[in-house]
Design a protein around this motif. Structure first.
Motif: not given
Length: 81
Positions: A5-11, A20-24, A53-55, A57-68
Motif C-alpha cells: 500500500v502506497r500512502r499518499v502524503s497530503c503535504v 518556517a511553517h508559518h510562512l508556507n 481546509a486546515a492549512w 484556516d491557519m494561513a488566514e489566522r496567521e494573517e489576522r494575527v500579523a495584521a493585529a
C-alpha cells in the motif's frame, strides 16, 4: 501474501520548511489540493481536502494575527521615532 500500500502524503515537508511553517501555509494547502486531485481513493481525497481546509484556516489566522500585531505595535514605532 499482502498487497503493498502506497500512502499518499497530503503535504511533503523538509526540515527547512518545518522551521518556517508559518510562512508556507498556503503552499501546503496548494500541495494538499494537488494531492487530493490525484488521489484515486475517496478516503485519501477527503483527507487531503480536510488538510487543505486546515492549512487555509491557519494561513488566514496567521494573517489576522500579523495584521493585529502591526496595528498594536504601530504606536510603539511612532514613539521610538
Amino acid at each position: 501474501m499482502g498487497r503493498a500500500v502506497r500512502r499518499v502524503s497530503c503535504v511533503r515537508t523538509t526540515p527547512e520548511k518545518r522551521m518556517a511553517h508559518h510562512l508556507n501555509y498556503r503552499e501546503n494547502a496548494a500541495q494538499a489540493r494537488r494531492d487530493a486531485d490525484t488521489a484515486t481513493l475517496a478516503n485519501v481525497r477527503e483527507r487531503c481536502l480536510r488538510a487543505e481546509a486546515a492549512w487555509l484556516d491557519m494561513a488566514e489566522r496567521e494573517e489576522r494575527v500579523a495584521a493585529a500585531r502591526a496595528i498594536r505595535e504601530a504606536p510603539r514605532v511612532i514613539e521610538l521615532i
